[in-house]
Structure formats: C-alpha cells, structure tokens
Design an enzyme around this catalytic site. Structure first.
Site, short mmCIF file in Angstrom:
data_model
loop_
_atom_site.label_atom_id
_atom_site.label_comp_id
_atom_site.label_asym_id
_atom_site.label_seq_id
_atom_site.Cartn_x
_atom_site.Cartn_y
_atom_site.Cartn_z
N SER A 108 41.50 30.23 43.37
CA SER A 108 40.15 30.04 42.81
C SER A 108 39.66 28.62 43.10
O SER A 108 38.47 28.32 42.98
CB SER A 108 40.15 30.29 41.29
OG SER A 108 41.21 29.60 40.66
N ASP A 134 49.59 29.50 44.25
CA ASP A 134 48.98 30.76 44.69
C ASP A 134 49.04 30.86 46.22
O ASP A 134 48.64 29.92 46.92
CB ASP A 134 47.51 30.78 44.23
CG ASP A 134 47.03 32.16 43.88
OD1 ASP A 134 47.81 33.12 44.00
OD2 ASP A 134 45.85 32.27 43.46
N GLU A 137 48.85 38.35 45.70
CA GLU A 137 48.04 39.51 45.29
C GLU A 137 48.47 40.77 46.03
O GLU A 137 48.80 40.71 47.22
CB GLU A 137 46.56 39.25 45.61
CG GLU A 137 45.94 38.15 44.79
CD GLU A 137 44.45 37.96 45.07
OE1 GLU A 137 43.85 38.80 45.77
OE2 GLU A 137 43.90 36.96 44.58
N GLU A 146 44.46 41.75 36.52
CA GLU A 146 43.07 41.25 36.47
C GLU A 146 42.08 42.41 36.51
O GLU A 146 42.24 43.36 37.31
CB GLU A 146 42.83 40.30 37.66
CG GLU A 146 41.40 39.76 37.69
CD GLU A 146 41.19 38.58 38.63
OE1 GLU A 146 42.16 38.11 39.24
OE2 GLU A 146 40.03 38.15 38.74
O1 KIV Z 1 43.22 31.97 41.63
C1 KIV Z 1 43.20 32.17 40.41
O2 KIV Z 1 42.67 31.38 39.63
C2 KIV Z 1 43.83 33.39 39.92
C3 KIV Z 1 43.66 33.71 38.46
C4 KIV Z 1 42.28 34.13 38.19
C5 KIV Z 1 44.67 34.68 37.99
O3 KIV Z 1 44.41 34.11 40.67
#
Ligand code: KIV
Length: 283
Positions: A48, A86, A117, A184
């Site tokens: 994000s 992430d 993901e 989500e």
């Molecule tokens: O990238 C992010 O902030 C996320 C969250 C919304 C779980 O994957």
C-alpha cells in the site's frame, strides 16, 4: 514488551483464549516507532506504500527494491512488533527460486517474515519459502494486486461457490505453513467460516469481527489523507487537519515576521561582534 516472534503470533487464536492481534502498516522509521510504542503486535510494511506514500492509483507500481528500502527504514527503528515485509506484484509470480531470492531481500533488510497475496496457485512459492526458513503470511479475499483481473477493488466470496473456495484456499495456505492469513474484503459470515477452518490466526481488513486480529493502514487510522474512505476504516485522528493548521500558522508567522524570534536564532558574543566591528548592532 519484548520483540514478538512468529511462533508467538501463530499461536494467537481467539477461540483458544488469545487476545486479538493488532497489525498496522508503517513505511518509515517514525511510523514504526509510533506503531511499536502504541503496542502493535505486527508492523506490515505493505505494498500500500505505492498508494498512500508514493501517490500511485494501485499497488502494482512498487518493486522488491522499493519494498526493501522501506523495510530497512522500519527495521532501523527497532520496533518490538514483528515486521512483515510485503512481496509486491511480480516478485513471486515467475518461479519459486526468484520468489525465495526476492523474499531474502526483505529479510536481509530487516523483516522477520513476508506476506504474499493469492490462494492455491501460490502454494509452490509458499512451500519453497517455508523450506528456506522464511515465515510466510498469506493474504486472500480481495487481493489488491489482482485489481485488473477483479475489475476493481471489490468485496469477494459473496456467492456460495466462491466462499467455499476461499475456505479451501485458507486451509491450503495453513497446511503449506503460513503462520497467519490476512482476509481482506470478505463478508462477515464467510470470514467466520474461514477463521473456524484454520488453526493459524486470521487478520482481517474489511472482513468484519470474526478474525483473530485486525489490520488497518497507518494513514487511514491517523487521517493523514482526506481522500475516499472505505467503510471498513475507522479514523482515530485528524492528522491532516492538524498538519494543515500547523503549516498555515508557520506560513503566517513567516509572512508577519513573527518567526523566527530572538530565542530561535544563534548569536555572537559581544567579543565576537566587536572583532567584526559590529558595535552595538546586536548579535
Ligand atoms: O499493503 C497493505 O497495506 C496490505 C494490507 C491492506 C493488508 O496488504
């Protein structure tokens, strides 16, 4: 509080009496210090980043090197929260080998685990990461990296078949070794089915209360932007409003000459002023 570990997190099932997990995103050292001091169990350096920090319209624009750069900033704050890095789009899609190499960049930058993901089609990548001793958090339901195939950011698993598939996906991820799963954009009743189906904690965002934890984006919690606010966001502050007011006050003080004042400036001693021939002209 001392540094939280993956085994501590993976044991946190609410049905077994645990307190719900708190996860927040952060992208830099000050944000990580705020999250850690507030007692967050996990800090997600989320992709994000692309939208809330770098100004893109979706998350597809960040690379593994962008993510490692921000994981490093978060890690240097030495938070007590567990750091989850992430994996961005295209960093775990080509091959299990490339996935491990990319995940290692996040671990070497200071993350203790990674998140990726997708459901069953990601199993070979997840298994290879787990075999390489890299703890993996799954992420299913509304997966923002699939924005183009989903046709937008839409709530998932509303129909029976899709809901059953989601439960199966969660079971497969847990079986492959994921230590927790982000859910989500999923209807409340489907979330409950998933949470009851797996032994690892589920962490929800827009997935209702039947999760073993909740996650929100840093900028959403603090109200740093006043753009579109999804229904699942609860704002706990108006940092944007406070910031604009503070900047306006600074601008007004500069324009009126009220800033800086004498105490906010450095001065010569009388001796130093004398040596420059600045008698009586002030410091
Ligand atoms: O990238 C992010 O902030 C996320 C969250 C919304 C779980 O994957």
């Amino acid at each position: 509080m001392s540094k939280l570990t993956v085994p501590m997190i993976s044991a946190r099932k609410v049905a077994k009496g645990a307190d719900p997990l708190v996860m927040v995103t952060a992208y830099d050292a000050p944000g990580a210090r705020v999250a850690s001091e507030a007692g967050a169990d996990l800090i997600l350096v989320g992709d994000s980043l692309a939208m809330v920090v770098l100004g893109y319209d979706d998350t597809l624009q960040v690379t593994i090197d962008d993510m490692a750069h921000h994981v490093g900033a978060v890690a240097r704050a030495k938070p007590e929260s567990l750091i989850v890095g992430d994996m961005p789009w295209m960093s775990f899609h080509v091959s299990p080998e490339e996935t491990v190499r990319n995940a290692a960049k996040l671990i070497r930058a200071g993350a203790q685990s990674v998140k990726l993901e997708g459901g069953r089609k990601r199993l070979p990548m997840i298994e290879r990461l787990v075999a390489a001793e890299i703890p993996v958090m799954g992420h299913i339901g509304l997966t923002p990296q699939s924005v183009n195939t989903m046709g937008g950011f839409k709530v998932q698993a509303r129909q029976a078949e899709a809901a059953r598939k989601l439960v199966q996906a969660a079971k497969s991820l847990a079986h492959a070794g994921c230590f927790a799963i982000v859910l989500e954009g999923v209807p409340v009743k489907v979330t409950r089915m998933v949470t009851e189906a797996v032994d690892v904690p589920t962490i929800g965002i827009g997935a209702g209360p039947h999760c073993d934890g909740q996650v929100l984006v840093y900028h959403d919690i603090l109200g740093i932007e006043d753009r579109f606010v999804p229904r699942f966001v609860r704002r706990y502050a108006d940092v944007r409003g406070v910031s604009v007011d503070a900047m306006r006050a600074f601008a007004a003080d500069v324009r009126s000459g009220a800033f800086p004042n004498d105490d906010e400036a450095y001065h010569l001693t009388d001796e130093q002023a004398d040596a420059l021939g600045l008698y009586g002209s002030g410091g």
